[in-house]
Scaffold this motif. Structure first.
Motif, PDB file in Angstrom:
ATOM      1  N   ILE A  12       0.958  -1.154  -0.125  1.00  0.00           N
ATOM      2  CA  ILE A  12      -0.153  -0.122   0.046  1.00  0.00           C
ATOM      3  C   ILE A  12       0.776   1.236   0.097  1.00  0.00           C
ATOM      4  CG2 ILE A  12      -1.546   1.343   1.338  1.00  0.00           C
ATOM      5  CD1 ILE A  12      -2.866  -1.401   2.230  1.00  0.00           C
ATOM      6  N   PHE A  13       1.860   1.262   0.816  1.00  0.00           N
ATOM      7  CA  PHE A  13       2.804   2.347   0.924  1.00  0.00           C
ATOM      8  C   PHE A  13       3.594   2.628  -0.059  1.00  0.00           C
ATOM      9  CE2 PHE A  13       0.646   3.406   4.672  1.00  0.00           C
ATOM     10  CZ  PHE A  13       0.939   4.752   5.000  1.00  0.00           C
ATOM     11  N   GLN A  14       3.905   1.577  -0.802  1.00  0.00           N
ATOM     12  CA  GLN A  14       4.785   1.634  -2.262  1.00  0.00           C
ATOM     13  C   GLN A  14       4.015   2.237  -3.052  1.00  0.00           C
ATOM     14  OE1 GLN A  14       5.853  -2.254  -3.465  1.00  0.00           O
ATOM     15  NE2 GLN A  14       7.606  -2.387  -1.912  1.00  0.00           N
ATOM     16  N   THR A  15       2.657   2.203  -3.217  1.00  0.00           N
ATOM     17  CA  THR A  15       1.856   2.644  -4.225  1.00  0.00           C
ATOM     18  C   THR A  15       1.662   4.197  -3.579  1.00  0.00           C
ATOM     19  OG1 THR A  15       0.574   0.760  -4.686  1.00  0.00           O
ATOM     20  CG2 THR A  15      -0.349   2.800  -5.135  1.00  0.00           C
ATOM     21  N   LEU A  16       1.467   4.499  -2.342  1.00  0.00           N
ATOM     22  CA  LEU A  16       1.064   5.933  -1.877  1.00  0.00           C
ATOM     23  C   LEU A  16       2.512   6.717  -2.253  1.00  0.00           C
ATOM     24  CD1 LEU A  16      -0.668   7.969  -0.840  1.00  0.00           C
ATOM     25  CD2 LEU A  16      -0.102   7.116   1.567  1.00  0.00           C
ATOM     26  N   ASP A  17       3.555   6.126  -1.691  1.00  0.00           N
ATOM     27  CA  ASP A  17       4.975   6.762  -2.018  1.00  0.00           C
ATOM     28  C   ASP A  17       4.981   7.230  -3.405  1.00  0.00           C
ATOM     29  OD1 ASP A  17       5.289   6.503   0.719  1.00  0.00           O
ATOM     30  OD2 ASP A  17       6.814   4.745   0.558  1.00  0.00           O
ATOM     31  N   LYS A  18       4.871   6.270  -4.191  1.00  0.00           N
ATOM     32  CA  LYS A  18       5.035   6.654  -5.585  1.00  0.00           C
ATOM     33  C   LYS A  18       4.058   7.836  -6.230  1.00  0.00           C
ATOM     34  CE  LYS A  18       4.994   3.560  -9.897  1.00  0.00           C
ATOM     35  NZ  LYS A  18       4.617   2.051  -9.988  1.00  0.00           N
ATOM     36  N   TRP A  19       3.059   7.970  -5.668  1.00  0.00           N
ATOM     37  CA  TRP A  19       1.932   8.733  -5.852  1.00  0.00           C
ATOM     38  C   TRP A  19       2.494  10.174  -5.419  1.00  0.00           C
ATOM     39  CZ3 TRP A  19      -2.176   9.992  -8.850  1.00  0.00           C
ATOM     40  CH2 TRP A  19      -2.915  11.221  -8.563  1.00  0.00           C
ATOM     41  N   VAL A  20       3.109  10.414  -4.133  1.00  0.00           N
ATOM     42  CA  VAL A  20       3.356  11.470  -3.472  1.00  0.00           C
ATOM     43  C   VAL A  20       4.452  11.761  -4.158  1.00  0.00           C
ATOM     44  CG1 VAL A  20       4.399  12.238  -1.279  1.00  0.00           C
ATOM     45  CG2 VAL A  20       2.399  10.827  -1.123  1.00  0.00           C
ATOM     46  N   GLN A  49      -1.021  15.818   2.627  1.00  0.00           N
ATOM     47  CA  GLN A  49      -0.911  16.829   3.545  1.00  0.00           C
ATOM     48  C   GLN A  49      -0.967  15.840   4.899  1.00  0.00           C
ATOM     49  OE1 GLN A  49      -3.230  17.720   0.877  1.00  0.00           O
ATOM     50  NE2 GLN A  49      -1.207  18.804   0.218  1.00  0.00           N
ATOM     51  N   GLN A  50       0.024  14.975   5.260  1.00  0.00           N
ATOM     52  CA  GLN A  50      -0.193  14.000   6.157  1.00  0.00           C
ATOM     53  C   GLN A  50       1.402  13.714   6.583  1.00  0.00           C
ATOM     54  OE1 GLN A  50      -2.973  12.979   7.627  1.00  0.00           O
ATOM     55  NE2 GLN A  50      -4.235  13.970   5.777  1.00  0.00           N
ATOM     56  N   VAL A  51       1.470  13.352   7.745  1.00  0.00           N
ATOM     57  CA  VAL A  51       2.836  12.975   8.227  1.00  0.00           C
ATOM     58  C   VAL A  51       2.893  11.509   8.205  1.00  0.00           C
ATOM     59  CG1 VAL A  51       4.405  12.762  10.200  1.00  0.00           C
ATOM     60  CG2 VAL A  51       3.101  14.906  10.191  1.00  0.00           C
ATOM     61  N   LYS A  52       3.955  11.038   7.209  1.00  0.00           N
ATOM     62  CA  LYS A  52       3.873   9.561   6.993  1.00  0.00           C
ATOM     63  C   LYS A  52       3.722   8.545   8.210  1.00  0.00           C
ATOM     64  CE  LYS A  52       6.269   5.895   4.133  1.00  0.00           C
ATOM     65  NZ  LYS A  52       7.399   5.900   2.974  1.00  0.00           N
ATOM     66  N   SER A  53       4.446   8.919   9.088  1.00  0.00           N
ATOM     67  CA  SER A  53       4.605   7.810  10.365  1.00  0.00           C
ATOM     68  C   SER A  53       3.092   7.890  11.057  1.00  0.00           C
ATOM     69  CB  SER A  53       5.758   8.215  11.386  1.00  0.00           C
ATOM     70  OG  SER A  53       5.332   9.656  11.990  1.00  0.00           O
ATOM     71  N   GLU A  54       2.531   8.975  11.108  1.00  0.00           N
ATOM     72  CA  GLU A  54       1.279   9.131  11.529  1.00  0.00           C
ATOM     73  C   GLU A  54       0.103   8.214  10.682  1.00  0.00           C
ATOM     74  OE1 GLU A  54       0.194  13.241  12.210  1.00  0.00           O
ATOM     75  OE2 GLU A  54       1.747  13.348  14.097  1.00  0.00           O
ATOM     76  N   ILE A  55       0.293   8.596   9.247  1.00  0.00           N
ATOM     77  CA  ILE A  55      -0.849   7.998   8.569  1.00  0.00           C
ATOM     78  C   ILE A  55      -0.417   6.387   8.405  1.00  0.00           C
ATOM     79  CG2 ILE A  55       0.296   8.477   6.160  1.00  0.00           C
ATOM     80  CD1 ILE A  55      -3.428   8.978   6.709  1.00  0.00           C
ATOM     81  N   SER A  57       0.832   4.460  11.021  1.00  0.00           N
ATOM     82  CA  SER A  57       0.323   3.915  12.060  1.00  0.00           C
ATOM     83  C   SER A  57      -1.305   3.966  11.877  1.00  0.00           C
ATOM     84  CB  SER A  57       0.562   4.752  13.166  1.00  0.00           C
ATOM     85  OG  SER A  57       2.058   4.899  13.313  1.00  0.00           O
ATOM     86  N   PHE A  58      -1.899   4.832  11.340  1.00  0.00           N
ATOM     87  CA  PHE A  58      -3.412   4.819  11.267  1.00  0.00           C
ATOM     88  C   PHE A  58      -3.751   3.394  10.437  1.00  0.00           C
ATOM     89  CE2 PHE A  58      -7.429   6.669   9.266  1.00  0.00           C
ATOM     90  CZ  PHE A  58      -8.120   6.555  10.364  1.00  0.00           C
ATOM     91  N   CYS A  59      -3.029   3.151   9.349  1.00  0.00           N
ATOM     92  CA  CYS A  59      -3.202   2.352   8.389  1.00  0.00           C
ATOM     93  C   CYS A  59      -3.042   0.940   8.881  1.00  0.00           C
ATOM     94  CB  CYS A  59      -2.412   2.376   7.164  1.00  0.00           C
ATOM     95  SG  CYS A  59      -2.990   3.794   6.108  1.00  0.00           S
ATOM     96  N   GLU A  60      -1.889   1.027   9.901  1.00  0.00           N
ATOM     97  CA  GLU A  60      -1.926  -0.346  10.680  1.00  0.00           C
ATOM     98  C   GLU A  60      -3.281  -0.492  11.460  1.00  0.00           C
ATOM     99  OE1 GLU A  60       2.720  -0.900  11.564  1.00  0.00           O
ATOM    100  OE2 GLU A  60       1.650   0.635  12.741  1.00  0.00           O
ATOM    101  N   ILE A  61      -3.679   0.315  12.020  1.00  0.00           N
ATOM    102  CA  ILE A  61      -5.045   0.076  12.852  1.00  0.00           C
ATOM    103  C   ILE A  61      -6.171  -0.299  11.882  1.00  0.00           C
ATOM    104  CG2 ILE A  61      -6.920   1.284  13.983  1.00  0.00           C
ATOM    105  CD1 ILE A  61      -4.535   2.813  15.390  1.00  0.00           C
ATOM    106  N   LEU A  62      -6.222   0.479  10.781  1.00  0.00           N
ATOM    107  CA  LEU A  62      -7.276   0.263   9.814  1.00  0.00           C
ATOM    108  C   LEU A  62      -7.324  -1.478   9.232  1.00  0.00           C
ATOM    109  CD1 LEU A  62      -7.401   3.173   7.638  1.00  0.00           C
ATOM    110  CD2 LEU A  62      -9.078   2.625   9.240  1.00  0.00           C
ATOM    111  N   LEU A  63      -5.791  -1.660   9.019  1.00  0.00           N
ATOM    112  CA  LEU A  63      -5.839  -3.123   8.498  1.00  0.00           C
ATOM    113  C   LEU A  63      -6.133  -4.133   9.623  1.00  0.00           C
ATOM    114  CD1 LEU A  63      -2.475  -2.639   6.392  1.00  0.00           C
ATOM    115  CD2 LEU A  63      -4.884  -3.256   5.680  1.00  0.00           C
ATOM    116  N   THR A  64      -6.495  -3.977  10.643  1.00  0.00           N
ATOM    117  CA  THR A  64      -6.993  -5.085  11.722  1.00  0.00           C
ATOM    118  C   THR A  64      -8.511  -4.969  11.596  1.00  0.00           C
ATOM    119  OG1 THR A  64      -7.242  -3.186  13.655  1.00  0.00           O
ATOM    120  CG2 THR A  64      -5.114  -4.277  13.466  1.00  0.00           C
ATOM    121  N   LYS A  65      -9.110  -4.367  10.649  1.00  0.00           N
ATOM    122  CA  LYS A  65     -10.593  -4.193  10.782  1.00  0.00           C
ATOM    123  C   LYS A  65     -11.001  -4.625   9.263  1.00  0.00           C
ATOM    124  CE  LYS A  65     -11.027  -0.360  14.046  1.00  0.00           C
ATOM    125  NZ  LYS A  65     -11.950  -1.080  14.940  1.00  0.00           N
TER     126      LYS A  65
END
Length: 183
Positions: A12-20, A49-55, A57-65
């Motif tokens: 997921i973050f490979q895709t997002l990093d590529k976009w950013v 407009q996000q701090v990478k470490s924060e988003i 960590s948020f995605c880690e939480i989302l992936l548990t759901k």
């Protein structure tokens, strides 16, 4: 975090990093960005407009759901969070008042994915104010007709940041978030 989720989040973050990297200054907001009196002192327009470490960590939480549906209010300059939500959710709703921003995002995302219809059918864009009754009605009808669960797993309020607008978005949309969903 399970090994499967760790692999998923890395992809997921490979895709997002590529976009950013291809948008704005090509960077995430640094975690030490200086803000004083609601004024951001920065010479650049970040790719997200996000701090990478924060988003992250948020995605880690989302992936548990279980993740089906998401509504983001506010597309942002480059639509980077929409790119992220698209990697996580089956259906992503975005409400933004700026039609040109939506059209530019669609064009750029199609180029990014090298196809002419990369967002269809899982991305739904509603152009207008999130507190306008017609926009609320269109959202509500689509959620009811075109989703299996009829509820949101995530409501991401990031449109107009003034208190009265955030409160209005909360009042209008929180009732669509399923029990144990995230706002």
């Amino acid at each position: 975090m399970s090994l499967k989720n760790k692999k998923n989040i890395n992809k997921i973050f490979q895709t997002l990093d590529k976009w950013v990297i291809t948008n704005g200054s090509g960077r995430y907001v640094p975690d030490n960005l200086f803000i004083k009196n609601n004024i951001i002192y920065t010479p650049e327009l970040f790719g997200i407009q996000q701090v990478k470490s924060e988003i992250y960590s948020f995605c880690e939480i989302l992936l548990t759901k279980k993740l089906d549906n998401c509504l983001e209010i506010g597309l942002g300059y480059y639509g980077s969070t929409h790119v992220l939500w698209k990697e996580l959710f089956k259906r992503v709703y975005t409400i933004d008042i700026n039609n040109n921003r939506i059209l530019n995002f669609i064009e750029n995302y199609n180029k990014f994915k090298k196809t002419s219809n990369a967002l269809h059918p899982s991305s739904i864009f509603l152009n207008g104010s999130s507190n306008h009754p017609e926009i609320l009605s269109k959202f509500k009808n689509d959620l009811k007709i075109n989703t299996k669960t009829k509820y949101l797993d995530l409501l991401f309020i990031d449109g107009d940041h003034r208190y009265e607008y955030v409160l209005s978005d909360w009042i209008n949309y929180h009732k669509f978030v399923r029990k144990r969903g995230i706002v």
